[in-house]
Design an enzyme around this catalytic site. Structure first.
Site, PDB file in Angstrom:
ATOM      1  N   LEU A  24       0.854  -1.128  -0.178  1.00  0.00           N
ATOM      2  CA  LEU A  24       0.220  -0.063  -0.053  1.00  0.00           C
ATOM      3  C   LEU A  24       0.997   1.200   0.114  1.00  0.00           C
ATOM      4  O   LEU A  24       1.912   1.331   0.527  1.00  0.00           O
ATOM      5  CB  LEU A  24      -1.122  -0.115   1.192  1.00  0.00           C
ATOM      6  CG  LEU A  24      -1.805  -1.248   1.305  1.00  0.00           C
ATOM      7  CD1 LEU A  24      -2.831  -1.127   2.648  1.00  0.00           C
ATOM      8  CD2 LEU A  24      -2.747  -1.278   0.088  1.00  0.00           C
ATOM      9  N   HIS A  25       0.333   2.241  -0.663  1.00  0.00           N
ATOM     10  CA  HIS A  25       1.152   3.603  -0.776  1.00  0.00           C
ATOM     11  C   HIS A  25      -0.212   4.675  -0.583  1.00  0.00           C
ATOM     12  O   HIS A  25      -1.201   4.422  -0.546  1.00  0.00           O
ATOM     13  CB  HIS A  25       1.922   3.717  -2.098  1.00  0.00           C
ATOM     14  CG  HIS A  25       1.154   3.389  -3.365  1.00  0.00           C
ATOM     15  ND1 HIS A  25       0.047   4.254  -3.716  1.00  0.00           N
ATOM     16  CD2 HIS A  25       1.178   2.639  -4.169  1.00  0.00           C
ATOM     17  CE1 HIS A  25      -0.591   3.546  -4.888  1.00  0.00           C
ATOM     18  NE2 HIS A  25      -0.044   2.543  -5.108  1.00  0.00           N
ATOM     19  N   HIS A  28      -3.483   4.111  -2.645  1.00  0.00           N
ATOM     20  CA  HIS A  28      -4.571   3.342  -2.037  1.00  0.00           C
ATOM     21  C   HIS A  28      -4.974   4.102  -0.914  1.00  0.00           C
ATOM     22  O   HIS A  28      -6.357   3.962  -0.511  1.00  0.00           O
ATOM     23  CB  HIS A  28      -3.600   2.278  -1.499  1.00  0.00           C
ATOM     24  CG  HIS A  28      -3.117   1.177  -2.341  1.00  0.00           C
ATOM     25  ND1 HIS A  28      -1.614   0.987  -2.462  1.00  0.00           N
ATOM     26  CD2 HIS A  28      -3.563   0.738  -3.837  1.00  0.00           C
ATOM     27  CE1 HIS A  28      -1.454   0.198  -3.662  1.00  0.00           C
ATOM     28  NE2 HIS A  28      -2.472   0.012  -4.252  1.00  0.00           N
ATOM     29  N   GLY A 138      -8.883   3.492  -8.778  1.00  0.00           N
ATOM     30  CA  GLY A 138      -8.106   4.904  -9.016  1.00  0.00           C
ATOM     31  C   GLY A 138      -8.067   5.208 -10.650  1.00  0.00           C
ATOM     32  O   GLY A 138      -8.128   4.204 -11.406  1.00  0.00           O
ATOM     33  N   GLU A 139      -8.112   6.573 -10.764  1.00  0.00           N
ATOM     34  CA  GLU A 139      -8.081   6.909 -12.234  1.00  0.00           C
ATOM     35  C   GLU A 139      -6.651   6.850 -12.945  1.00  0.00           C
ATOM     36  O   GLU A 139      -6.470   6.645 -14.098  1.00  0.00           O
ATOM     37  CB  GLU A 139      -8.251   8.483 -12.356  1.00  0.00           C
ATOM     38  CG  GLU A 139      -9.836   8.776 -12.167  1.00  0.00           C
ATOM     39  CD  GLU A 139     -10.294  10.104 -11.653  1.00  0.00           C
ATOM     40  OE1 GLU A 139      -9.316  11.009 -11.900  1.00  0.00           O
ATOM     41  OE2 GLU A 139     -11.314  10.525 -11.644  1.00  0.00           O
ATOM     42  N   LYS A 140      -5.676   6.309 -11.778  1.00  0.00           N
ATOM     43  CA  LYS A 140      -4.352   6.032 -12.623  1.00  0.00           C
ATOM     44  C   LYS A 140      -4.484   4.973 -13.381  1.00  0.00           C
ATOM     45  O   LYS A 140      -3.695   4.951 -14.445  1.00  0.00           O
ATOM     46  CB  LYS A 140      -3.421   5.786 -11.511  1.00  0.00           C
ATOM     47  CG  LYS A 140      -1.941   5.945 -12.121  1.00  0.00           C
ATOM     48  CD  LYS A 140      -0.954   5.034 -11.205  1.00  0.00           C
ATOM     49  CE  LYS A 140      -0.987   3.678 -11.553  1.00  0.00           C
ATOM     50  NZ  LYS A 140       0.297   2.850 -11.597  1.00  0.00           N
TER      51      LYS A 140
END
Ligand code: AMP
Length: 272
Positions: A24-25, A28, A138-140
């Site tokens: 996790l980062h 997240h 996520g939109e990433k």
């Protein structure tokens, strides 16, 4: 997990789900923070899903640290971490998959055949196991979000899918579990993804509309950094993901680049 979900729902508690592959980062954590607002119970899943990795991809070197993830999740206010083993998700006789017809034909789907089949399948399974009313992505991973929105609609899941903006390092690099695999020099080259998107946004703001020109200039930035190998630089319709020839309305620029052995992606909506 299914029994626990049933219990929560019977008690009138809504469930928000954040599916992850762990390590996790802050990206997240942003999904979790948003998730907290949309459910009484916040559940994250941690599962490095084998069916979304190709035979030559990094399934075995993908970074993992469950203990660290669990304590990060706890401090982010997560109620339940669902971390199944692969045997629990795919038994020996498993043979049912969720396949979308068109969205996987573009962008990452071109160089990662079967990837979105694995993603859609595991997310469908997670939806059936965790029974959320809200799920956050996520939109990433723009194409993944599009695939999941489409699948949710096509299969009539009664789930609200929420997209969360990309969280970046101070210098612009999109947060990713794979960033930890980059050496110092390669991390510098990884910045080229964000730089190329920024340049394209500036050029569009200056009135450049020609997609070929924008792609060429963005690719030039990436190529000027050592260790980079472009998988694609594309300009497409944000809904259908079909290529556009001119940026006449909001358009998605998506990039995928191998930096050394690490494949990174990023994207931006370019607005004239
Ligand atoms: P992953 O663990 O990489 O599969 O990602 C789990 C979820 O976190 C996916 O919905 C990703 O799109 C999302 N995510 C990954 N990186 C970021 C980021 N930098 N900002 C926001 N969301 C992210």
């Amino acid at each position: 997990m299914q029994q626990e979900a049933n219990r929560l729902l019977q008690d009138g508690k809504s469930i928000a789900l954040v599916p992850t592959m762990g390590y996790l980062h802050k990206g997240h954590l942003s999904l979790m923070r948003e998730g907290r607002k949309h459910g009484d119970t916040l559940i994250i899943s941690i599962f490095v899903n084998p069916t979304q990795f190709g035979p030559t991809e990094d399934l075995h070197t993908y970074p993992r640290d469950l203990d660290r993830d669990v304590s990060l999740a706890e401090s982010a206010g997560v109620d339940i971490v669902f971390a199944p083993g692969s045997y629990a998700m795919y038994d020996k006789g498993h043979q049912t998959y969720v396949d979308l017809e068109v969205l996987p034909l573009y962008l990452c789907g071109r160089s990662r055949p079967g990837h979105f089949r694995g993603v859609a399948t595991v997310v469908a399974k997670l939806f059936n196991i965790v029974k959320p009313q809200v799920a956050l992505f996520g939109e990433k991973d723009y194409q993944q979000l599009a695939v999941i929105r489409r699948m949710t609609q096509d299969l009539n899941y009664d789930i609200r899918v929420i997209g969360v903006p990309t969280v970046r390092e101070a210098d612009g690099l999109a947060m990713s579990s794979r960033n930890t695999l980059l050496s110092k020099e390669k991390r510098c080259s990884a910045l080229s993804l964000h730089e190329s998107l920024k340049l394209a946004q500036e050029r569009v703001a200056q009135g450049v509309e020609d997609a070929r020109k924008l792609i060429e200039e963005a690719s030039g930035i990436i190529r000027s950094h050592p260790y980079t190998k472009i998988d694609y630089v594309a300009l497409c319709d944000p809904d259908t993901l079909e290529d556009v020839e001119r940026v006449e309305g909001p358009s998605l620029m998506a990039v995928a680049v191998r930096v050394g052995k690490t494949r990174l992606i990023d994207n931006a909506i370019l607005t004239p």
